[in-house]
Every structure is written in C-alpha cells, then in structure tokens.
Write a protein that holds these residues in place. Structure first.
Motif, PDB file in Angstrom:
ATOM      1  N   THR A  70      83.912  40.758  57.981  1.00 58.00           N
ATOM      2  CA  THR A  70      84.427  40.026  56.812  1.00 58.00           C
ATOM      3  C   THR A  70      85.142  38.736  57.183  1.00 58.00           C
ATOM      4  OG1 THR A  70      86.418  41.412  56.870  1.00 58.00           O
ATOM      5  CG2 THR A  70      84.598  42.107  55.416  1.00 58.00           C
ATOM      6  N   SER A  71      85.251  38.471  58.496  1.00 58.15           N
ATOM      7  CA  SER A  71      85.841  37.183  58.900  1.00 58.15           C
ATOM      8  C   SER A  71      84.829  36.044  58.767  1.00 58.15           C
ATOM      9  CB  SER A  71      86.349  37.248  60.343  1.00 58.15           C
ATOM     10  OG  SER A  71      85.250  37.403  61.255  1.00 58.15           O
ATOM     11  N   LYS A  72      83.593  36.433  58.553  1.00 57.81           N
ATOM     12  CA  LYS A  72      82.536  35.450  58.357  1.00 57.81           C
ATOM     13  C   LYS A  72      82.000  35.572  56.928  1.00 57.81           C
ATOM     14  CE  LYS A  72      81.279  35.653  63.243  1.00 57.81           C
ATOM     15  NZ  LYS A  72      80.208  35.983  64.240  1.00 57.81           N
ATOM     16  N   ARG A  73      81.109  34.708  56.554  1.00 60.59           N
ATOM     17  CA  ARG A  73      80.665  34.668  55.168  1.00 60.59           C
ATOM     18  C   ARG A  73      79.205  35.089  55.040  1.00 60.59           C
ATOM     19  NH1 ARG A  73      81.753  29.098  52.793  1.00 60.59           N
ATOM     20  NH2 ARG A  73      83.898  29.815  53.089  1.00 60.59           N
ATOM     21  N   PRO A  74      78.872  35.883  54.014  1.00 60.75           N
ATOM     22  CA  PRO A  74      77.465  36.225  53.759  1.00 60.75           C
ATOM     23  C   PRO A  74      76.651  34.971  53.429  1.00 60.75           C
ATOM     24  CG  PRO A  74      78.947  37.633  52.486  1.00 60.75           C
ATOM     25  CD  PRO A  74      79.766  36.508  53.042  1.00 60.75           C
ATOM     26  N   PHE A 106      77.475  32.332  42.692  1.00 56.47           N
ATOM     27  CA  PHE A 106      76.861  33.135  41.639  1.00 56.47           C
ATOM     28  C   PHE A 106      77.882  34.075  41.004  1.00 56.47           C
ATOM     29  CE2 PHE A 106      73.502  32.434  44.877  1.00 56.47           C
ATOM     30  CZ  PHE A 106      72.661  31.631  44.116  1.00 56.47           C
ATOM     31  N   GLN A 107      77.601  34.476  39.770  1.00 59.88           N
ATOM     32  CA  GLN A 107      78.384  35.507  39.114  1.00 59.88           C
ATOM     33  C   GLN A 107      78.158  36.848  39.802  1.00 59.88           C
ATOM     34  OE1 GLN A 107      77.256  35.458  35.009  1.00 59.88           O
ATOM     35  NE2 GLN A 107      78.241  33.490  34.585  1.00 59.88           N
ATOM     36  N   LYS A 108      79.068  37.803  39.516  1.00 59.63           N
ATOM     37  CA  LYS A 108      79.019  39.092  40.195  1.00 59.63           C
ATOM     38  C   LYS A 108      77.714  39.841  39.884  1.00 59.63           C
ATOM     39  CE  LYS A 108      82.834  41.328  40.815  1.00 59.63           C
ATOM     40  NZ  LYS A 108      84.046  42.168  40.647  1.00 59.63           N
ATOM     41  N   SER A 109      77.227  39.715  38.655  1.00 62.30           N
ATOM     42  CA  SER A 109      75.987  40.413  38.297  1.00 62.30           C
ATOM     43  C   SER A 109      74.791  39.866  39.082  1.00 62.30           C
ATOM     44  CB  SER A 109      75.719  40.290  36.797  1.00 62.30           C
ATOM     45  OG  SER A 109      75.595  38.926  36.408  1.00 62.30           O
ATOM     46  N   GLN A 152      74.989  41.110  42.633  1.00 65.95           N
ATOM     47  CA  GLN A 152      74.527  42.489  42.735  1.00 65.95           C
ATOM     48  C   GLN A 152      72.996  42.543  42.765  1.00 65.95           C
ATOM     49  OE1 GLN A 152      76.589  45.358  43.051  1.00 65.95           O
ATOM     50  NE2 GLN A 152      74.571  46.143  43.657  1.00 65.95           N
ATOM     51  N   LYS A 153      72.368  41.702  41.937  1.00 67.14           N
ATOM     52  CA  LYS A 153      70.903  41.658  41.902  1.00 67.14           C
ATOM     53  C   LYS A 153      70.337  41.195  43.240  1.00 67.14           C
ATOM     54  CE  LYS A 153      67.109  39.800  39.076  1.00 67.14           C
ATOM     55  NZ  LYS A 153      66.352  39.098  40.106  1.00 67.14           N
ATOM     56  N   LEU A 154      70.941  40.156  43.808  1.00 68.78           N
ATOM     57  CA  LEU A 154      70.502  39.656  45.109  1.00 68.78           C
ATOM     58  C   LEU A 154      70.707  40.714  46.191  1.00 68.78           C
ATOM     59  CD1 LEU A 154      71.960  36.014  44.914  1.00 68.78           C
ATOM     60  CD2 LEU A 154      69.546  36.646  44.819  1.00 68.78           C
ATOM     61  N   TRP A 187      83.850  40.401  47.320  1.00 67.41           N
ATOM     62  CA  TRP A 187      82.498  40.983  47.286  1.00 67.41           C
ATOM     63  C   TRP A 187      82.278  41.856  48.522  1.00 67.41           C
ATOM     64  CZ3 TRP A 187      78.858  42.229  44.135  1.00 67.41           C
ATOM     65  CH2 TRP A 187      77.594  42.571  44.615  1.00 67.41           C
ATOM     66  N   LEU A 188      82.226  43.171  48.306  1.00 67.36           N
ATOM     67  CA  LEU A 188      81.989  44.149  49.373  1.00 67.36           C
ATOM     68  C   LEU A 188      82.926  43.943  50.560  1.00 67.36           C
ATOM     69  CD1 LEU A 188      78.069  44.305  49.417  1.00 67.36           C
ATOM     70  CD2 LEU A 188      79.689  45.711  48.091  1.00 67.36           C
ATOM     71  N   GLY A 189      84.160  43.607  50.239  1.00 69.54           N
ATOM     72  CA  GLY A 189      85.165  43.395  51.277  1.00 69.54           C
ATOM     73  C   GLY A 189      85.244  41.967  51.783  1.00 69.54           C
ATOM     74  N   PHE A 190      84.310  41.116  51.392  1.00 68.32           N
ATOM     75  CA  PHE A 190      84.337  39.712  51.811  1.00 68.32           C
ATOM     76  C   PHE A 190      85.183  38.911  50.820  1.00 68.32           C
ATOM     77  CE2 PHE A 190      80.474  41.270  53.782  1.00 68.32           C
ATOM     78  CZ  PHE A 190      80.475  40.659  55.031  1.00 68.32           C
TER      79      PHE A 190
END
Length: 544
Positions: free
Chosen positions: A267-271, A241-244, A247-249, A229-232
């Motif tokens: 990206t070494s850490k998590r969203p 969550f699912q990818k859709s 994207q909404k979040l 997800w966005l490089g993560f």
C-alpha cells in the motif's frame, strides 16, 4: 441533386452551369501543374503574343497568353481579397507561367468555395513549387481563419539527383474549411513498432494480450473521489474513477496491484490501470503522412495514368472530412481515384475532366473495379450524330478519344515515327496464357475515301493484327464495304470467325452496334483492371 455524375468539359464552366450553391460536402483537387518544368521556366517572362493552347491529356504546362490574361482580368474585376491577392502576384511574378497558373486556379477556387456547404472542406493537392502561392490564394478566398492544415505526403523515397538541392520526395495538401462549423473525424493508423516495444511490455497470458499501465490518480482535485481502496490511500487529488467503477475494473482484472514479496498488497505504492493494446484505436494521424506508399509500376492498383494517386490517400481524406451519403467533388479527376474511393466508402460523387481520354478511363475503372454495378450519369458526351460532328470540328483529338471509348479502345501514344493511321488498339487473349492479340483502330472524323480502307488493311497486315476497325463519321460506300470484305476473316479457335476489316459509323455506334470480336468482357486486356471491390464496404475506413 441526383448522385454520381461524370462531367466532360472545362470544370469552370461545369461548376457555374451545373453545381448548385452549398451542395457539396468535400472537395479534393489535384490540379495539373508544370511537373516536368524547371523552377526558372515557371517564372520566365512572356511577351503575351503566344496563342492560347488547349489542354491536352497529360499536358500540365501553363503559359501567359490571351486566355490567361482574360482569366486574370475577370478575377481582378471581382474585387475583394482575391482581387488584391492576384494583383500582388502580378507585381511579384510578372506575366509569367506561374501567374498564368494562378489566374487559372483563382476563379475555380472561388466557384469551389461557392458550392461547398458551410460544414464542407477542401483539400488542394499541389507541388511545393506553387504551394505557398496557392496557400495565399486560399487565404484570400476561404479566409485565414479557416486554414486547417498543410499536410506533407511523402510520395517517394530518396533518389540520387541531389546535385544542387536536397531531393524532393513530398507533395503538399492544403486543407481548408468553409467555416468553423466544418466537421472532422480524427484518423488513426498503426502504432509504431518501437512504441509498442517500449510501452506495451506486460502480458498476463490470459488471452487479452499486451498492455501498458496507466495512472489511476485524478489529474484535478476531486473531493468525492477521495476514498480508501482495498487498503490503498487515495492520491493527493483523489482517484480518477468513482468507487463503483473501481469495483467493476477490479472484478474484470483490469487493475494492477503492487505487491510485497510475500504476495500481499504494497500500500506504499499506487495501483495502476491496465490499458490493453487491442482496445486502443491506434496512433493518431498527424499532418506528416509517411505511411501511405506511392504507386509503383508493377502494383496491382497502378493503371498507367501518370498522375494517379493511391486510393489509400483519398480514403483517408474522405473518411476524415465526410460521412457516408455525403457528396464528394473532384474537379480535376484524371483517372478517377477520388471517385473510386468515394464509391467504395459509400459517398455520392461528382467527377469533372476536360479530356474524353480521362472520362473513358474512369468509366472503365468503375466498370471493372467493382462487383456491383456502379450507377452514374455522364454529362457532356455526344449523344447524337450532330453532337459528334460538333466535337470533331472543335477538337479532333477529343473526338478520337471519345470515339475510341465507344468500342472500349485505348489511344495509341503519339511518338515520333509512330505508324500513321493507328489511332487506338484493343488488346485481347483467347484464353489465359495465350499470346496477346490486337485490334487496330483508325478514326476518321472528316471525309471518307476508298484509300483509307486500303491503308488500314495494309497496317493490319504489316502489324500482323487479328482485326482492323475503321470508325467513320460518314457512311462508307458500297465499294468500300466490298474492299473491307476482301480482307477475309479472323478465325478464333474458341469464339468462331470475325471479319478481319470492319467499318462502323458513329451513327451505328450510337445506335448500339458493336465491333465483332471475341467477347471483350472476357478477353480484353486493353485497360489494366483495378483490384475489384466485392461491395461498397470492402474498403475499410481507417480506425476511428
């Protein structure tokens, strides 16, 4: 079964005669108990010779006598678990006041079990002195498997009478279900300020308010959620969550991305997901209730009834274990807090009490506490002269309380040395700020004599009362009415003049004749009025 009823009488008789099987959704009861007695007195042995005493208003003392012995015998002869429980209590407690109390409660709890629907619940509010015995009794009737909670309500702050024990500041509420099908709605309250300070530390100043950061990783392995997800890179068990949805979040700005000093994603850490405070339901209510304040003497809700409970307490119970339109039953309703809370929350209700004083208080509360007219039926009150005569012969105090209710009066408190001949009073003001004025009332359920009129006139003059009223079962003679007329008139500066001494018979009152005085709806301060509710939805149900 039609909705909204007040019953006067013994609740055991009312339950058996009027309340059908499995017709009630929720029962709340706060039965009278020896609140002013010492622990030792409750367990004192009695010789059984004491005459059966009738329950009086505010009297919550129980004694082992012929009546309680008969109640005990009836329960024992039913057989089953409740019979075995009562026999065990007798072995343990002997013929004590505590056993008398349990013998009174057992058949009533059996009937309450009968009238509850399979999806229904019961909340028994009690003193810690008896709660453990009542819990065993409920176990024997409702079944151990249907025990839900022992709720502790902190009803007052600490006081300084701790000479031989820690101060008692709580009541117990025992919560049982009729079956496993019982419905329940979790309740939520305000978050603790320290909790908010610790966890809701972030605010983007975008108008959405403070938030805390939550985990975006799945707690369980989810192969279909293992995507970049966005490089993560995905977490070990995948995303939550699912990818859709991600994207909404993202589009809504609800994901916090860790960044390096140069502003690019780290990206070494998590969203993390942003969880906003204003979207949370609040802190879930547990079985310790310390957030509902007790009633204080000066509070707007306080009506002066010794055992009155806060409406918030009943609102929580009713909201948790019933839905709008359900039927709520209170078999010991005192001044009617459960009835009022049920009405505010759009439930149907049944209230039962053994004193006309309590019924009168409830009727006044329903009349003054709502802007809408509360529709209900009263069952068990006299509706004819023979009914009134029967009540007067059966119990003079109940007759007095009922008769005083016909004119909106409150009984006087019976104290040593109190004026004889004064059974009730109506207090009123001509207008706001004026001194309090009063109507003194004497009730005669038996024979009527001329001296009673003269005696009341003397009390009026001695107490400097504006008006006196004699309520009589018998019709007064012409001489008595002449005697009353000689007392003259009370001259109201706003409403005109009114006979200073009036005589009304029970028959006249039942026919609709009323006391002549300034309009009671505008001027009376006899009963303290509860805070009004503009409509049934004014009392908000707790956050769900």
């Amino acid at each position: 079964m039609s909705e909204n009823k007040l019953y006067y009488g013994d609740n055991l008789d009312i339950l058996r005669r009027y309340i059908p099987d499995e017709s009630v959704d929720l029962v709340y009861l706060d039965p009278p108990f020896n609140s002013n007695a010492t622990y030792n007195v409750l367990f004192g042995e009695k010789d059984g010779s004491m005459a059966a005493s009738q329950i009086q208003a505010f009297d919550d003392t129980w004694h082992w006598d012929q009546s309680s012995a008969a109640a005990y015998q009836e329960v024992v002869e039913r057989g089953g678990q409740v019979s075995r429980a009562m026999q065990a209590f007798r072995t343990l407690l002997g013929e004590s006041d505590m056993l008398a109390y349990l013998a009174m409660m057992a058949p009533r709890l059996v009937e309450l079990f009968r009238v509850l629907k399979q999806t229904g619940s019961i909340y028994l509010h009690c003193d810690p002195t008896a709660s453990h015995y009542l819990k065993i009794l409920l176990d024997s009737i409702f079944g151990v498997e249907n025990y839900r909670n022992e709720i502790t309500w902190k009803r007052q702050t600490a006081h300084s009478d701790a000479k031989t024990r820690f101060p008692i500041v709580s009541d117990i509420i025992l919560f049982y279900s009729k079956s496993k099908r019982t419905e329940f709605t979790p309740q939520y309250g305000e978050h603790d300020p320290e909790y908010l300070k610790k966890f809701y530390r972030f605010d983007d100043l975008d108008g959405r308010g403070p938030y805390q950061l939550g985990d975006l990783a799945s707690p369980n392995p989810r192969p279909n959620m293992m995507y970049e997800w966005l490089g993560f890179p995905w977490p070990e068990k995948g995303w939550r969550f699912q990818k859709s949805t991600m994207q909404k979040l993202h589009d809504e700005g609800r994901i916090f991305y860790p960044r390096k000093k140069n502003g690019t994603y780290d990206t070494s850490k998590r969203p993390r997901i942003k969880r906003y405070l204003n979207e949370q339901v609040g802190s879930i209510i547990t079985n310790i209730w310390s957030d509902i304040q007790p009633l204080h003497g000066s509070g707007a809700e306080r009506l002066g009834y010794p055992t009155q409970k806060p409406e918030a307490l009943l609102a929580r119970i009713i909201s948790a274990s019933s839905q709008p339109g359900d039927l709520v039953l209170d078999p010991f309703c005192d001044c009617g807090t459960a009835v009022v809370a049920a009405e505010r929350l759009d439930r149907k209700w049944i209230g039962i009490d053994i004193t006309h004083l309590a019924i009168n208080l409830m009727k006044n509360r329903l009349k003054t506490g709502f802007d809408h007219q509360v529709e209900y039926e009263v069952i068990g009150e006299p509706v004819s002269l023979p009914d009134a005569q029967a009540l007067a012969e059966q119990d003079k105090y109940q007759f007095q309380w009922w008769a005083l209710g016909l004119v909106g009066a409150r009984p006087v408190e019976q104290k040593k040395g109190a004026d004889k001949g004064i059974d009730g009073r109506i207090y009123f003001h001509e207008k706001d700020g004026d001194p309090t004025k009063q109507v003194i009332i004497s009730v005669k359920g038996g024979g009527l004599a001329a001296h009673m009129v003269r005696d009341l006139r003397g009390v009026i003059e001695r107490k400097n009362a504006e008006i006196g009223l004699l309520i009589s079962m018998e019709a007064p003679t012409k001489l008595m009415r002449t005697e009353a007329a000689t007392a003259g008139f009370y001259e109201s500066p706003i409403w005109g003049h009114f006979p200073r001494l009036q005589i009304l018979t029970i028959e006249e009152l039942l026919d609709g004749k009323r006391l002549e005085m300034p309009p009671i709806a505008q001027t009376s301060t006899t009963f303290k009025k509860a805070a009004k509710s503009a409509n049934k939805s004014t009392m908000q149900e707790p956050l769900l």
